[in-house]
Scaffold this motif. Structure first.
Motif, PDB file in Angstrom:
ATOM      1  N   SER B  62       0.844  -1.204   0.000  1.00  0.00           N
ATOM      2  CA  SER B  62       0.000   0.000   0.000  1.00  0.00           C
ATOM      3  C   SER B  62       0.874   1.246   0.000  1.00  0.00           C
ATOM      4  N   CYS B  63       0.436   2.304   0.694  1.00  0.00           N
ATOM      5  CA  CYS B  63       1.012   3.634   0.501  1.00  0.00           C
ATOM      6  C   CYS B  63       2.523   3.688   0.726  1.00  0.00           C
ATOM      7  N   CYS B  64       3.075   2.903   1.634  1.00  0.00           N
ATOM      8  CA  CYS B  64       4.515   2.920   1.865  1.00  0.00           C
ATOM      9  C   CYS B  64       5.276   2.581   0.590  1.00  0.00           C
ATOM     10  N   GLY B 100       4.063  -1.585   3.378  1.00  0.00           N
ATOM     11  CA  GLY B 100       2.618  -1.479   3.343  1.00  0.00           C
ATOM     12  C   GLY B 100       1.924  -2.417   4.302  1.00  0.00           C
ATOM     13  N   THR B 101       0.634  -2.183   4.435  1.00  0.00           N
ATOM     14  CA  THR B 101      -0.200  -2.961   5.341  1.00  0.00           C
ATOM     15  C   THR B 101      -0.213  -4.430   4.925  1.00  0.00           C
ATOM     16  N   GLY B 127       7.316   1.182   8.025  1.00  0.00           N
ATOM     17  CA  GLY B 127       6.038   1.833   8.289  1.00  0.00           C
ATOM     18  C   GLY B 127       5.356   1.309   9.532  1.00  0.00           C
ATOM     19  N   ALA B 128       4.481   2.160  10.080  1.00  0.00           N
ATOM     20  CA  ALA B 128       3.789   1.805  11.313  1.00  0.00           C
ATOM     21  C   ALA B 128       2.938   0.551  11.141  1.00  0.00           C
ATOM     22  N   CYS B 129       2.376   0.374   9.943  1.00  0.00           N
ATOM     23  CA  CYS B 129       1.488  -0.768   9.712  1.00  0.00           C
ATOM     24  C   CYS B 129       2.186  -2.094   9.959  1.00  0.00           C
ATOM     25  N   MET B 135      -2.213   2.535  11.971  1.00  0.00           N
ATOM     26  CA  MET B 135      -3.554   3.080  12.117  1.00  0.00           C
ATOM     27  C   MET B 135      -4.621   2.019  11.920  1.00  0.00           C
ATOM     28  N   PHE B 136      -4.216   0.818  11.557  1.00  0.00           N
ATOM     29  CA  PHE B 136      -5.172  -0.281  11.496  1.00  0.00           C
ATOM     30  C   PHE B 136      -5.074  -1.144  12.749  1.00  0.00           C
ATOM     31  N   GLY B 158       7.323   5.282  10.953  1.00  0.00           N
ATOM     32  CA  GLY B 158       6.901   6.393  10.118  1.00  0.00           C
ATOM     33  C   GLY B 158       5.638   6.025   9.392  1.00  0.00           C
ATOM     34  N   CYS B 159       4.903   7.031   8.943  1.00  0.00           N
ATOM     35  CA  CYS B 159       3.660   6.704   8.251  1.00  0.00           C
ATOM     36  C   CYS B 159       3.428   7.668   7.115  1.00  0.00           C
ATOM     37  N   PRO B 160       4.042   7.543   5.959  1.00  0.00           N
ATOM     38  CA  PRO B 160       5.123   6.612   5.656  1.00  0.00           C
ATOM     39  C   PRO B 160       6.468   7.196   6.068  1.00  0.00           C
TER      40      PRO B 160
HETATM   41  S1  SF4 Z   1       2.484   2.912   7.599  1.00  0.00           S
HETATM   42 FE1  SF4 Z   1       1.201   4.575   6.833  1.00  0.00          FE
HETATM   43  S2  SF4 Z   1       2.025   4.983   4.782  1.00  0.00           S
HETATM   44 FE2  SF4 Z   1       2.797   2.978   5.390  1.00  0.00          FE
HETATM   45  S3  SF4 Z   1       1.310   1.485   4.588  1.00  0.00           S
HETATM   46 FE3  SF4 Z   1       0.695   1.980   6.663  1.00  0.00          FE
HETATM   47  S4  SF4 Z   1      -0.806   3.635   6.450  1.00  0.00           S
HETATM   48 FE4  SF4 Z   1       0.359   3.518   4.523  1.00  0.00          FE
END
Ligand code: SF4
Lengths: 179, 243
Positions: B62-64, B100-101, B127-129, B135-136, B158-160
């Motif tokens: 995903s976004c990362c 990514g998640t 990333g935090a995921c 955040m999930f 980091g996010c990201p």
């Molecule tokens: S850590 Fe943030 S940027 Fe990275 S995959 Fe998760 S939500 Fe997306």
């Protein structure tokens, strides 16, 4: 639309049928008008009338609601709703149709049944699969009703109110988790 | 055979009565012995070479992944640090950046990818995921931290995370590779398990329960028939009470 406008409260007396309710009534399909959602006419309909009503609304030149925006599902406290959003390009008008199935009418261990519309409106195919996956409404007559987002062997329907998360090593639900 | 036997210098243990008939075909122990002998000489050179050619796997969920792509482009240019090519197959990759998640549906695929990578292999949880669920957190469908399914070498929060942070993580990983020794790494590798199932009644891991049961069985076997007899007596008493 202003932000401080309150959503319309549910009135006591039954509402007069709107444009589409009137149209369906003329064609012999009984509907029940609900409070408008965001200024869009919202009607409730019996499950068995759903396919014929949608065919009428799509094909007649008078209303021509020819775009199926989405099929979704809601788990209310007393009912399961299957919600259809229709849009008309030629009249720039919108309609929300709800099929409400009382939880007390659903047999124990069974899923609520709604007739599928994907055999004549193929846009509904994946939407119905998603609704089945997440809310657990079974669309009878769907050609391939299988989970679409969750893994095939998933247990339960996550957007239901009584859903319990799985307990295993992949989350913190387990008090003896190794992390 | 215990793990200790595997890394012991010399040939593996063969019982005396089988000495005439057994032919040892595996050279693992000989290679291990030789490797351990030579590792003070070879390891620094080999590690320097390896640490400067860590090839990542093209893996983004995903976004990362956008930041991961960015770090490969000319503005940041990860190839300055020896990670020039993102390999499209795990067989050619040394490192996996979990960008990514990771959902529960993706988890088996990630484990497969990890297992397909040749040793030595490294993981940067990006990333935090992938560190805690991010955040999930508390979501029904997201794996709450990728270290629950594969071992992680460097955590990159980091996010990201910014591309510079990815470069920093890569440098940290290179430092780690330089301090490494093949034998110690081999001792550390352990069996991976995709999902650890939990018993609903007790809330314990099923693996632990199986281990407990095995230990009990061993105790019964070691204790001989007395314990078994006792349990039989108990059952008999219980059935009498029922009557
Ligand atoms: S850590 Fe943030 S940027 Fe990275 S995959 Fe998760 S939500 Fe997306």
């Amino acid at each position: 639309m202003t932000h401080d406008a309150k959503p319309p409260a549910q009135p006591e007396a039954p509402l007069e049928p709107g444009q589409y309710g009137q149209f369906l009534k003329e064609h012999g399909i009984a509907t029940n008008r609900l409070a408008d959602s965001c200024g869009i006419e919202t009607i409730a309909i019996q499950a068995e009338h759903l396919p014929s009503a949608l065919k009428l609304l799509r094909n007649s030149q008078e209303v021509k609601l020819d775009l199926l925006i989405t099929v979704s599902g809601v788990d209310n406290n007393e009912t399961f709703d299957s919600v259809y959003h229709l849009w008309s390009y030629s009249h720039t008008n919108e309609l929300v149709i709800k099929v409400m199935i009382k939880k007390t009418d659903v047999p124990e261990g069974k899923l609520p049944m709604v007739p599928s519309i994907s055999n004549f409106w193929s846009a509904a195919n994946w939407h119905e699969r998603e609704t089945y996956d997440l809310v657990g409404i079974r669309y009878s007559g769907h050609p391939y009703l299988r989970r679409i987002l969750n893994p095939w062997d998933w247990e339960g329907h996550p957007l239901r109110r009584d859903y319990k998360q799985p307990v295993d090593g992949l989350n913190d639900k387990n008090p003896h988790s190794f992390r | 055979m215990s793990e200790g036997n595997l890394i012991k210098v010399g040939s593996p243990y063969v019982p005396d009565e089988l000495k005439d008939t057994v032919t040892l075909t595996s050279l693992d122990h000989a290679i291990d012995a030789l490797g351990e002998l030579l590792s003070p000489v070879i390891s620094p050179v080999a590690n320097l070479a390896r640490s400067n050619s860590v090839w990542p796997l093209t893996f983004g969920t995903s976004c990362c992944a956008i930041e991961m792509m960015c770090v490969g482009m000319s503005a940041f240019d990860i190839s300055r640090f020896g990670s020039e090519v993102f390999r499209a197959t795990p067989r050619q990759a040394d490192m996996i950046l979990t960008a990514g998640t990771i959902t529960r549906k993706m988890a088996p695929a990630l484990i497969t990818l990890y297992e397909q990578m040749p040793e030595p292999k490294y993981v940067i949880a990006m990333g935090a995921c992938t560190i805690t669920g991010g955040m999930f957190n508390d979501s029904y469908s997201v794996v709450q931290g990728v270290d629950r399914i594969i071992p992680v070498d460097v955590y990159l929060p980091g996010c990201p995370p910014r591309p510079e942070a990815i470069l920093d993580a890569l440098l940290k990983l290179q430092q780690k590779i330089r301090t490494e020794n093949y034998h110690e790494r081999k001792k550390r590798t352990y069996n991976q398990r995709a999902v650890r199932y939990v018993d609903y009644d007790t809330g314990k891991l099923v693996d632990d329960l199986v281990e407990e049961a095995r230990q009990e069985a061993d105790a019964v076997l070691a204790g001989g028939a007395t314990i078994a007899l006792k349990s039989e007596e108990k059952q008999a008493e219980a059935s009498e009470k029922k009557d």
